[in-house]
Design a protein around this motif. Structure first.
Motif, short mmCIF file in Angstrom:
data_model
loop_
_atom_site.label_atom_id
_atom_site.label_comp_id
_atom_site.label_asym_id
_atom_site.label_seq_id
_atom_site.Cartn_x
_atom_site.Cartn_y
_atom_site.Cartn_z
N ASP A 122 0.81 -1.23 0.00
CA ASP A 122 0.00 0.00 0.00
C ASP A 122 0.84 1.28 0.00
O ASP A 122 0.30 2.37 -0.09
CB ASP A 122 -1.01 -0.03 1.16
N LEU A 123 2.17 1.12 0.07
CA LEU A 123 3.06 2.29 -0.02
C LEU A 123 3.59 2.46 -1.45
O LEU A 123 4.32 3.39 -1.73
CB LEU A 123 4.28 2.11 0.89
N ILE A 124 3.24 1.51 -2.31
CA ILE A 124 3.90 1.44 -3.62
C ILE A 124 2.96 1.87 -4.75
O ILE A 124 1.82 1.42 -4.83
CB ILE A 124 4.43 -0.01 -3.85
N GLN A 125 3.49 2.76 -5.60
CA GLN A 125 2.71 3.20 -6.77
C GLN A 125 2.82 2.18 -7.91
O GLN A 125 1.85 1.80 -8.52
CB GLN A 125 3.25 4.55 -7.24
N ASP A 126 4.06 1.76 -8.18
CA ASP A 126 4.25 0.71 -9.18
C ASP A 126 5.65 0.11 -9.05
O ASP A 126 6.50 0.64 -8.31
CB ASP A 126 3.98 1.20 -10.62
N MET A 127 5.87 -1.01 -9.76
CA MET A 127 7.17 -1.68 -9.72
C MET A 127 7.52 -2.11 -11.14
O MET A 127 6.64 -2.59 -11.87
CB MET A 127 7.11 -2.93 -8.82
N HIS A 128 8.78 -1.90 -11.50
CA HIS A 128 9.28 -2.39 -12.79
C HIS A 128 10.52 -3.21 -12.49
O HIS A 128 11.51 -2.67 -11.96
CB HIS A 128 9.65 -1.23 -13.72
N PHE A 158 -2.81 -8.82 -5.54
CA PHE A 158 -2.39 -7.48 -5.11
C PHE A 158 -2.14 -6.51 -6.27
O PHE A 158 -2.21 -5.30 -6.08
CB PHE A 158 -1.11 -7.57 -4.26
N CYS A 159 -1.79 -7.02 -7.44
CA CYS A 159 -1.32 -6.14 -8.51
C CYS A 159 -1.89 -6.52 -9.87
O CYS A 159 -2.18 -7.69 -10.11
CB CYS A 159 0.20 -6.27 -8.67
N GLU A 160 -1.95 -5.53 -10.74
CA GLU A 160 -2.08 -5.84 -12.16
C GLU A 160 -0.68 -6.12 -12.65
O GLU A 160 0.24 -5.33 -12.39
CB GLU A 160 -2.63 -4.64 -12.91
N ALA A 161 -0.51 -7.22 -13.36
CA ALA A 161 0.84 -7.63 -13.77
C ALA A 161 0.93 -7.74 -15.28
O ALA A 161 0.04 -8.31 -15.91
CB ALA A 161 1.17 -8.98 -13.12
N GLU A 162 2.01 -7.20 -15.82
CA GLU A 162 2.18 -7.21 -17.28
C GLU A 162 3.64 -7.52 -17.62
O GLU A 162 4.55 -6.91 -17.05
CB GLU A 162 1.82 -5.81 -17.79
N LEU A 163 3.83 -8.46 -18.53
CA LEU A 163 5.19 -8.74 -19.02
C LEU A 163 5.42 -7.79 -20.20
O LEU A 163 4.68 -7.83 -21.19
CB LEU A 163 5.29 -10.21 -19.44
N PRO A 187 0.04 -1.99 -8.12
CA PRO A 187 -0.82 -2.42 -7.02
C PRO A 187 -2.28 -1.98 -7.22
O PRO A 187 -2.53 -0.85 -7.65
CB PRO A 187 -0.21 -1.74 -5.80
N ARG A 188 -3.19 -2.90 -6.94
CA ARG A 188 -4.60 -2.54 -6.97
C ARG A 188 -4.89 -1.75 -5.71
O ARG A 188 -4.36 -2.07 -4.64
CB ARG A 188 -5.47 -3.80 -6.95
N LEU A 189 -5.74 -0.72 -5.82
CA LEU A 189 -6.09 0.06 -4.64
C LEU A 189 -6.80 -0.87 -3.66
O LEU A 189 -7.56 -1.75 -4.06
CB LEU A 189 -7.02 1.21 -5.01
N GLN A 190 -6.53 -0.63 -2.37
CA GLN A 190 -7.09 -1.49 -1.33
C GLN A 190 -8.61 -1.65 -1.48
O GLN A 190 -9.15 -2.74 -1.39
CB GLN A 190 -6.76 -0.89 0.02
#
Ligand code: SAM
Length: 254
Positions: A122-128, A158-163, A187-190
């Motif tokens: 919940d602290l994360i906007q996105d991850m690459h 928890f997340c939308e995931a895309e390769l 991350p999907r919003l809570q």
């Protein structure tokens, strides 16, 4: 380059410029955003990220690399280096939220690291992340596929995931034995998640995929009866890879 890459730290340094620029374009950094880079190594990505982001927190376990990292990045922006194990790093202690987390990850710890990051989701906007292709495929796998499993269900909960794209071994020094891929996790919003007890979900998924070839009636019998499965519209004769993330959540809520 004087560093040959320590195997214990999963060191494969990116050198191919086209790949580095492709990653930065996918991240699309802006100055107002708070970037955290995991495993900056000798700064191949950091040196491109810093002029765009202005400031980066970088977590690097190998102290031998840090002088060269700092040297390479001086005058490019504000680099705060945390010389420690990312699996011990307290992401909540960073000042500005949300975080954009990036990195060419050490493959030897990528799965535990992804689960560790979930605890800060919940602290994360996105991850690459650059990951082993095989791990990337498991993350984004759909129900019914051979690679769909515990990692797919938990991360997709928890997340939308895309390769985004794959990268061959020749882009790294030393080259890894496997292909790699860049994955984007948002991350999907809570409030948009189908809320459930995450420890329970994790247990359901662990038990179900622990015995992949068994029906869920069999592998989940300690936690849910066939009658309860039927009552929530799930066929007890299904195998775990046939269940959607939403169905695992339904079971965990029961
Ligand atoms: N980002 C650099 C690049 O692309 O050239 C290096 C990537 S290399 C695959 C992984 C990096 O993660 C290495 O610098 C390694 O020392 C670091 N590393 C490995 N285990 C770590 C850990 N537990 N915590 C923090 N950094 C780690």
């Amino acid at each position: 380059m004087s560093h040959r890459g320590k195997r214990c730290f999963g060191q494969h340094f990116l050198h191919e410029k086209a790949v580095l620029h492709h990653i930065i374009a996918a991240i699309n950094p802006k100055t107002s955003e708070h970037f955290v880079e995991i495993g900056p190594g000798l700064g191949a990505l950091t040196a491109l990220l810093l002029p765009l982001a202005q400031s980066v927190d970088a977590i690097e376990i190998d102290r031998d690399l840090i002088p060269e990292l700092i040297n390479r990045c001086q005058n490019l922006g504000t680099l705060r280096v945390h010389a420690q194990d990312v699996l011990q790093f307290d992401f909540s202690a960073l000042d500005i939220m949300p975080l954009r987390v990036v990195g060419n990850l050490p493959y030897n710890i990528s799965t535990p690291l992804l689960f560790y990051l979930i605890s800060y989701i919940d602290l994360i906007q996105d991850m690459h992340f650059m990951l082993q292709l095989e791990v990337a495929e498991r993350i984004v796998a759909s129900p019914g596929s051979k690679t769909y499993g515990r990692l797919s269900v938990m991360l997709q909960y928890f997340c939308e995931a895309e390769l985004l794209f794959t990268v061959g071994p020749g882009a790294f020094t030393p080259p890894p034995k496997v292909d790699s891929a860049i994955v984007r996790l948002i991350p999907r919003l809570q409030e948009k998640r189908q809320l459930c007890d995450v420890a329970k979900l994790s247990e359901v998924v662990r038990l179900a995929f622990g015995q992949r070839r068994k029906t869920i009636s069999n592998s989940l019998k300690k936690i849910i009866s066939n009658e309860s499965l039927l009552a929530i519209g799930i066929d007890p004769k299904l195998r775990p890879e046939q269940l959607s993330v939403a169905e695992f959540v339904q079971i965990a809520k029961n």
